[in-house]
Design a protein around this motif. Structure first.
Motif, short mmCIF file in Angstrom:
data_model
loop_
_atom_site.label_atom_id
_atom_site.label_comp_id
_atom_site.label_asym_id
_atom_site.label_seq_id
_atom_site.Cartn_x
_atom_site.Cartn_y
_atom_site.Cartn_z
N VAL A 227 42.76 34.26 32.55
CA VAL A 227 44.46 34.15 33.10
C VAL A 227 44.49 34.23 34.98
O VAL A 227 45.13 33.23 35.45
CB VAL A 227 45.22 34.62 32.19
CG1 VAL A 227 46.68 35.29 32.54
CG2 VAL A 227 44.40 34.93 30.92
N ARG A 228 43.82 34.72 35.06
CA ARG A 228 43.31 35.48 36.76
C ARG A 228 43.39 34.06 37.34
O ARG A 228 43.79 33.93 38.67
CB ARG A 228 43.28 36.73 36.91
CG ARG A 228 43.46 36.75 38.03
CD ARG A 228 42.91 38.84 38.61
NE ARG A 228 40.98 38.43 38.09
CZ ARG A 228 40.84 39.26 37.26
NH1 ARG A 228 41.92 40.22 36.69
NH2 ARG A 228 39.88 40.06 37.02
N ARG A 229 42.13 34.14 36.79
CA ARG A 229 41.42 32.48 37.32
C ARG A 229 42.33 31.10 37.44
O ARG A 229 42.69 30.32 38.63
CB ARG A 229 40.30 32.58 37.18
CG ARG A 229 39.34 33.82 37.63
CD ARG A 229 38.08 33.41 37.33
NE ARG A 229 37.79 33.05 35.88
CZ ARG A 229 37.25 34.71 34.99
NH1 ARG A 229 37.15 35.36 35.42
NH2 ARG A 229 36.90 33.90 33.35
N LEU A 230 42.80 31.36 36.58
CA LEU A 230 43.89 30.45 36.33
C LEU A 230 44.58 30.08 37.47
O LEU A 230 45.71 29.20 37.91
CB LEU A 230 44.48 30.03 34.74
CG LEU A 230 43.75 29.43 34.22
CD1 LEU A 230 43.80 29.60 32.47
CD2 LEU A 230 43.04 28.39 33.80
N VAL A 231 45.30 31.36 37.36
CA VAL A 231 46.41 31.85 38.22
C VAL A 231 46.14 31.35 40.13
O VAL A 231 47.12 30.85 40.57
CB VAL A 231 47.36 33.12 38.44
CG1 VAL A 231 48.37 33.23 39.44
CG2 VAL A 231 47.71 33.57 36.98
N ASN A 232 44.64 31.61 40.27
CA ASN A 232 44.55 30.95 41.69
C ASN A 232 44.54 29.90 41.69
O ASN A 232 45.26 29.33 42.54
CB ASN A 232 43.21 31.90 41.41
CG ASN A 232 43.32 33.91 41.40
OD1 ASN A 232 44.48 34.62 41.62
ND2 ASN A 232 42.58 34.31 41.59
N THR A 233 43.57 29.49 40.60
CA THR A 233 43.48 28.12 40.80
C THR A 233 45.09 27.60 41.01
O THR A 233 44.81 26.60 42.01
CB THR A 233 42.63 27.37 39.20
OG1 THR A 233 41.77 27.98 39.67
CG2 THR A 233 42.91 25.78 39.49
N LEU A 234 45.73 28.08 40.33
CA LEU A 234 47.11 27.04 40.13
C LEU A 234 47.90 27.09 41.77
O LEU A 234 48.09 26.51 42.24
CB LEU A 234 48.12 27.40 38.95
CG LEU A 234 49.48 26.88 38.50
CD1 LEU A 234 49.33 25.00 38.05
CD2 LEU A 234 49.75 26.88 37.58
N CYS A 235 47.40 28.42 41.96
CA CYS A 235 48.25 28.97 43.38
C CYS A 235 48.18 27.86 44.24
O CYS A 235 48.82 27.54 45.16
CB CYS A 235 48.45 30.71 43.55
SG CYS A 235 49.81 31.71 42.63
N ALA A 236 46.21 27.62 44.54
CA ALA A 236 46.00 26.88 45.23
C ALA A 236 46.16 25.84 45.42
O ALA A 236 46.72 24.47 46.97
CB ALA A 236 44.63 26.91 45.58
N SER A 237 46.40 24.80 43.85
CA SER A 237 47.15 23.37 44.55
C SER A 237 48.02 23.60 44.32
O SER A 237 48.72 21.98 44.75
CB SER A 237 46.42 23.01 42.23
OG SER A 237 47.13 24.05 41.88
#
Length: 331
Positions: free
Chosen positions: A14-24
């Motif tokens: 979940v944390r990695r998904l958030v990081n990816t979404l924040c970057a995009s």
């Protein structure tokens, strides 16, 4: 974007998904750091207290800039005393008791619904500006989420809204089928919506040629004014809308057809009473027709994003993309 959470190892996912979404979404680094902490704590709460749940992530862009919504849903034991659970040091699982309070402090906007035996919904919104999307102080509050069909990456549903001075408009679009081609149709629809300022029937008429050559879509467009008592609604295809008032429940009527494929010769726009105290529920056909708010005590006093999430938790069919949008008028 959503992730099931059933064990501690999925908290990191979940944390990695958030990081990816924040970057995009090009959110600033400070915001992304706060989002990672919130998502981590929300997922850990699910594992520790409910054992199974769902974390939903969504980004949008308002006039003030982009923002991120984090929604945590579970069917766990629920909280008998929410205020106590938000205080640092309070814990029912032998932990430090700082997780839920940290989520509230780090959020730009925050709300929670929980009832013993019915589970919990936690909503956090993060943005650089104090005002991102609709807030409790606005004359209208709008919240919603789209979930891809299980096993799919792209969601074939999409929705968006605009709140201009004294007027709000909403579009919900369900691309035919699911997967990348359905997503392309839905994305094209909300892109057109973002560039337009049209009444509901004219919006669907002008959207029709923009979806030709794509999958086509079911779509509903809604418009209502600040201080007004009516809502104008135009829909083509299998979109469901319901107005929930303490004394009545009114279904909104959709026409047969498909935007981009076989639009009706005359797109009908209907007017419905929409007085203060009425809540609008809008969903795609990935949600069952039985969806309602009766089983969630007090949820109509909470932010609409929580109600939309709970309806998706409990009424999603599971074999299609699913979207639910909830709207409350305040003036």
């Amino acid at each position: 974007m959503a992730s099931e959470v059933t064990e501690e190892s999925q908290v990191g996912h979940v944390r990695r998904l958030v990081n990816t979404l924040c970057a995009s979404a090009e959110l600033d680094a400070g915001l992304c750091g706060r989002a990672a902490i919130i998502a981590t704590e929300a997922a850990r709460n699910i594992v520790r207290h409910a054992r199974r749940g769902l974390v939903v992530l969504s980004t949008r862009t308002a006039a003030s800039g982009p923002y991120l919504d984090i929604l945590a849903l579970d069917r766990g034991p629920g909280m008998p005393d929410i205020a106590a659970c938000l205080r640092d040091g309070y814990s029912t699982a032998g932990t430090a008791g700082t997780g839920l309070g940290a989520i509230q402090r780090l959020s730009t906007h925050f709300d929670i619904w929980s009832t013993p035996g019915l589970g919990t919904a936690i909503w956090s919104r993060l943005c650089s500006a104090p005002h991102c999307g609709t807030t409790p102080q606005d004359w209208v509050d709008i919240g919603g989420f789209s979930l891809a069909k299980p096993g799919q990456i792209r969601c074939g549903d999409a929705w968006d809204y605009t709140v201009r001075p004294g007027r709000a408009t909403i579009l919900l679009c369900d691309g035919l089928g699911h997967g990348p081609e359905a997503a392309a149709a839905a994305d094209a629809a909300v892109s057109f919506f973002a560039r337009s300022d049209l009444p509901p029937d004219e919006l669907l008429r002008q959207l029709h040629p923009h979806l030709r050559g794509l999958r086509g879509a079911a779509a509903a467009a809604i418009e209502f004014a600040q201080g007004g008592e009516t809502l104008r609604y135009a829909a083509v295809g299998n979109i469901a809308g319901v107005l929930v008032h303490p004394k009545r429940r009114t279904g909104l009527v959709s026409q047969y057809g498909t935007v981009g494929v076989n639009l009706p010769a005359a797109v009908r726009v209907d007017s419905y009473p929409f007085p203060l105290g009425t809540v609008l529920l809008l969903w795609s056909d990935g949600v069952t027709s039985q969806a309602n708010l009766d089983g969630y005590p007090g949820v109509q006093r909470r932010r609409p994003a929580l109600a939309a999430g709970l309806l998706l938790r409990d009424y999603r069919r599971g074999n299609d993309d699913a979207t639910c949008v909830v709207v409350k008028r305040r003036a």
